[in-house]
Each structure stands twice: as structure tokens, then as C-alpha cells.
Write an enzyme that holds these catalytic residues in place. Structure first.
Site, PDB file in Angstrom:
ATOM      1  N   GLY A   9      28.779  28.160  29.950  1.00  0.00           N
ATOM      2  CA  GLY A   9      27.770  28.901  30.363  1.00  0.00           C
ATOM      3  C   GLY A   9      28.457  30.384  30.293  1.00  0.00           C
ATOM      4  N   GLY A  12      32.192  31.045  30.940  1.00  0.00           N
ATOM      5  CA  GLY A  12      33.202  31.100  29.680  1.00  0.00           C
ATOM      6  C   GLY A  12      32.522  31.445  28.244  1.00  0.00           C
ATOM      7  N   LYS A 189      42.116  35.156  45.101  1.00  0.00           N
ATOM      8  CA  LYS A 189      40.200  35.756  44.595  1.00  0.00           C
ATOM      9  C   LYS A 189      39.670  35.225  46.131  1.00  0.00           C
ATOM     10  CE  LYS A 189      36.938  35.810  41.683  1.00  0.00           C
ATOM     11  NZ  LYS A 189      35.857  35.236  41.963  1.00  0.00           N
ATOM     12  N   GLU A 196      34.113  41.849  49.020  1.00  0.00           N
ATOM     13  CA  GLU A 196      32.963  41.733  47.996  1.00  0.00           C
ATOM     14  C   GLU A 196      32.002  41.356  49.383  1.00  0.00           C
ATOM     15  OE1 GLU A 196      30.931  39.424  44.935  1.00  0.00           O
ATOM     16  OE2 GLU A 196      32.685  39.947  44.278  1.00  0.00           O
TER      17      GLU A 196
END
Length: 330
Positions: A9, A12, A189, A196
Site C-alpha cells: 500500500g 509498503g 513508536k 504527535e
């Protein structure tokens, strides 16, 4: 070195193309024939068949999974585990929950297969800018994969070394870091995405306050018709709040000053929730991150300019589209 990518996608395919351009031997797998054909047209070997994909990989085989977290990742890792052998490596580069990493690594280790979790940040811009990689897993596997991580990462670029930092301290300056054992990469992450959320919410609320500075409820001589796009532009230069997210705000406001093509429906993909859960488990106050998550929930009931600003930033950095039924990734 040879690397296989499962999931072609947005993320990737761009990652595989960056690796291909870097001289690595790349093969790809995706269930969607269109995605496979697009990679084939660029000279990358790709297929819709898992068995064919595995047959193309040479021992020690390495497959990097970039599929949605949850059941899709679960099925992919299980299927690879059934076909891989001792010494092979499975990498999960999606936004998986770190506790799932620990469980999967334990299961694969029973047959000698290495499991590496790689938190990947960079969105749709990563092919050009590079990807910030937060990595967890056994040192032997991570060291073996260093050429792949080095190619995907952005490198030091024009960012100066932190004052006082010892020379050659590690790979962090290049944009990738082995954070610790299994799960550590996705844990870092997860917190990255929680932060974020908070940063995006701060920008969104600030721009919303400025947009409403001309409201009729204010004294006439204290009303301001502000050009938000120009304010974003000036803040990009020398301001302490300058950042890539602000750059994306400037792009969005230039393209559509009223953000009229956004409803303000803001999705979340799980990392914000997991960050808050981790804070609860550690008894760490996380007021801003929690409030930012709850604001995303509220956005699905009514939409302010701040929420349109959040949607605009997500569209710019990740190509994410609004969905009135929820879901998606952040």
C-alpha cells in the site's frame, strides 16, 4: 541484501521502492493485483501468491510486514511463521501493540525464527525524506538488518549534532535506533504517536483561536482578521514552534484557507489509546496526550476549525482520508 515486503500500500510500496533504489534485491507481496502491477512496472519483482513470494527469498529469509495492525498482521505473521525456518526473520513495521510483539516473538522463537518490531514514521513523504525507525528485537537480527535500516532511514542530513554528544555514539543521528528487546520499538513508536496527537492538537487549537479572533462577541477594536496561511509561513522561520507539522499546516492553508473540503472528523488508529493505557499502568500523568485523544473522539460528534486543521495535517503527512464511519490510521 535481499528483502521481501508484505503489503504494498502507501507505506509498503514506497519503502520497497526506496530499498530498490538503494541497490537492495527486493520482492513484494500484496493481495491486490493493482498494487503488484504498479511495483512490477517499476522493475520490482512482486506477486499476489504468498508461496511464490516465499520461494523467491533466499535463506536467511527476511520479510517485512506493512499491513494494518490487528488481525491482518496476526494472519500474516502466522502464515510466514508456518513457511519460514530457523534463522529467518519476520519484521513487523506496522503500528502494532508492543504486547502483541512480545507474544509473537515468543511463538516464533520456538522454531528459531527471529521477530523484529520496527516502528516506522515518515508517512507518504518517506520515500523522498526517509523513515525514522524505532527498532526492537534480538541484537543478532537487528545487526544483520542494519543495511536495510540504514537505507530506509533519512540519514543525518542538515541536522547538526547535539552539542556535547560523543562522536560515533550510534545510529540515532542517521534516523534509526535499536531501542531494546522485543516490543521496545513499537513501544517507543506508540509514545511517538501519542506526542504527535498532542502537538497536532496544540497547533489546531491555536489556529482555531486565531480564526475566531474576529468574532462579533469581541470588542470592535479588538477584532482581528488574520491570514492564517501567512502566519503559518512566518512561524516556519526562526520561531520556536517551527516543525514539519507546521510546514504541513502551511501547505494545507495555502491549498484551502478555510479547509472547506475537510469535515473535521478525526480518526485514531490505536497508538494514542495505548499510550494513555501505558500511562495508567505506570501511574504517569499524561494530561495533554489524554486530552488530545479525547478531542479526537469528540470530533466525531461535531466539527470545529481545529478538527479540520487536524484532518488537514493528517492528509498532508500520511495521505489519510476522512471516514465518517471511523477506523483508519494516524
Amino acid at each position: 541484501m535481499q528483502i521481501g515486503m508484505v503489503g504494498l500500500g502507501r507505506m509498503g510500496s514506497n519503502m520497497l521502492l526506496r530499498l530498490h533504489a538503494g541497490g537492495h534485491q527486493c520482492v513484494g507481496l500484496d493481495l491486490a493485483a493493482d498494487n503488484v502491477e504498479q511495483l512490477q512496472a517499476r522493475g520490482v519483482r512482486a506477486t499476489t501468491s504468498l508461496d511464490e513470494f516465499v520461494s523467491w527469498l533466499e535463506p536467511p529469509r527476511t520479510a517485512w510486514c506493512m499491513v494494518p495492525h490487528g488481525e491482518a498482521t496476526e494472519q500474516t505473521v502466522t502464515a510466514l511463521g508456518e513457511r519460514f525456518s530457523a534463522g529467518d526473520i519476520v519484521i513487523d513495521g506496522g503500528n502494532s501493540y508492543f504486547k502483541d510483539d512480545v507474544r509473537r516473538a515468543r511463538q516464533l522463537s520456538a522454531t528459531g525464527i527471529h521477530y523484529v518490531d520496527a516502528g516506522t514514521s515518515g508517512g507518504v513523504w518517506g520515500r523522498e525524506r526517509g523513515y525514522c525507525l524505532m527498532i526492537g528485537g534480538p541484537k543478532v537480527a537487528v545487526d544483520y538488518l542494519d543495511p536495510v535500516f540504514h537505507c530506509l532511514a533519512p540519514g543525518q542530513g542538515n541536522i547538526t549534532t547535539t552539542a556535547g554528544r560523543p562522536a560515533n555514539k550510534g545510529s540515532a543521528e542517521a534516523g534509526y535506533l535499536h531501542c531494546g528487546p522485543t516490543g521496545a520499538g513499537h513501544f517507543v513508536k506508540m509514545i511517538h504517536n501519542g506526542i504527535e496527537y498532542g502537538m497536532m492538537q496544540a497547533y489546531a487549537e491555536g489556529f482555531d483561536i486565531m480564526k475566531n479572533a474576529a468574532t462579533e462577541s469581541l470588542p470592535e477594536d479588538m477584532r482581528y482578521e488574520l491570514d492564517l496561511g501567512e502566519i503559518a509561513e512566518v512561524w516556519r522561520r526562526g520561531s520556536v514552534v517551527s516543525s514539519w507539522l507546521l510546514d504541513l499546516c502551511a501547505i494545507s492553508l495555502l491549498e484551502d484557507p478555510q479547509l472547506g473540503h475537510f469535515s473535521g472528523y478525526v480518526q485514531d488508529s490505536g497508538e494514542g489509546r495505548w499510550t494513555v493505557q501505558a500511562a495508567i499502568e505506570e501511574a504517569v500523568p499524561a494530561d495533554v496526550l489524554t486530552a488530545a485523544l479525547y478531542t479526537r473522539f469528540r470530533s466525531r460528534q461535531g466539527h470545529t476549525f481545529a478538527e479540520k486543521m487536524l484532518s488537514a495535517m493528517r492528509s498532508q503527512f500520511g495521505g489519510h482520508t476522512e471516514n465518517s464511519t471511523g477506523g483508519g490510521e494516524a
